[in-house]
Scaffold this active site. Structure first.
Site, PDB file in Angstrom:
ATOM      1  N   TYR A  70       0.878  -1.170   0.000  1.00  0.00           N
ATOM      2  CA  TYR A  70       0.000   0.000   0.000  1.00  0.00           C
ATOM      3  C   TYR A  70       0.916   1.221   0.000  1.00  0.00           C
ATOM      4  CZ  TYR A  70      -4.136   2.790   0.822  1.00  0.00           C
ATOM      5  OH  TYR A  70      -5.157   3.685   0.676  1.00  0.00           O
ATOM      6  N   TYR A 156     -10.501  -1.807   5.119  1.00  0.00           N
ATOM      7  CA  TYR A 156      -9.756  -0.602   5.474  1.00  0.00           C
ATOM      8  C   TYR A 156      -9.687  -0.392   6.982  1.00  0.00           C
ATOM      9  CZ  TYR A 156     -10.426   0.894   0.589  1.00  0.00           C
ATOM     10  OH  TYR A 156     -10.444   0.989  -0.781  1.00  0.00           O
TER      11      TYR A 156
END
Length: 159
Positions: A70, A156
């Site tokens: 990420y 998330y």
């Protein structure tokens, strides 16, 4: 933290500290997985259900294998709170807290990053999890075997 095939072998939620420039090992060290980057063929596609863009794999991915990092701008948690309010109004989420060491920094993939920017949120059956932290790097390994053509998602809000 990894087995001989480069798969995560420690339990979810623990940070992984990879070898780095301070080590005497070389680039082929088995403890340098996230640093080697994406090893799978991935594809950005337009979802058919109104969720915008998504990411799918073009090949099979084995359970606990590193899929992607990420990537984004590293900002303070205070700035993340401010941006988060804006993103919430826009219906978008690009923030990933780096809270393994301290809750001081966040990765924001809104303005720049990599293919991880297009991975959609899924609470049920999330395929990727936060797995490795290396100099503020967040590695996303597969929670289960993923078949070619499947969309990649992650939660998330995972802790």
């Amino acid at each position: 933290a990894y087995n001989e095939a480069g798969q995560v072998r420690i339990r979810a939620g623990l940070p992984i500290y990879e070898c780095n420039s301070r080590c005497r090992c070389g680039a082929e060290c088995p403890n340098r997985v996230v640093q080697r980057g994406i090893r799978y063929d991935l594809c950005i596609f337009r979802t058919g259900d109104g969720r915008g863009w998504g990411v799918r794999t073009l090949e099979r991915i084995r359970k606990n294998s590193f899929v992607m990092e990420y990537v984004g701008e590293i900002i303070t948690s205070e700035e993340a709170e401010r941006r988060g309010q804006v993103y919430d109004r826009q219906g978008a989420t690009y923030l990933f807290d780096l809270d393994y060491v301290e809750d001081v920094y966040t990765v924001d993939a809104a303005h720049y990053g990599n293919i991880s920017h297009f991975v959609n949120h899924s609470v049920s059956g999330a395929y990727l999890r936060s797995g490795g932290l290396t100099s503020a790097q967040v590695g996303l390994p597969a929670l289960r075997p993923i078949q070619a053509g499947e969309e990649l998602t992650f939660d998330y809000n995972m802790h």
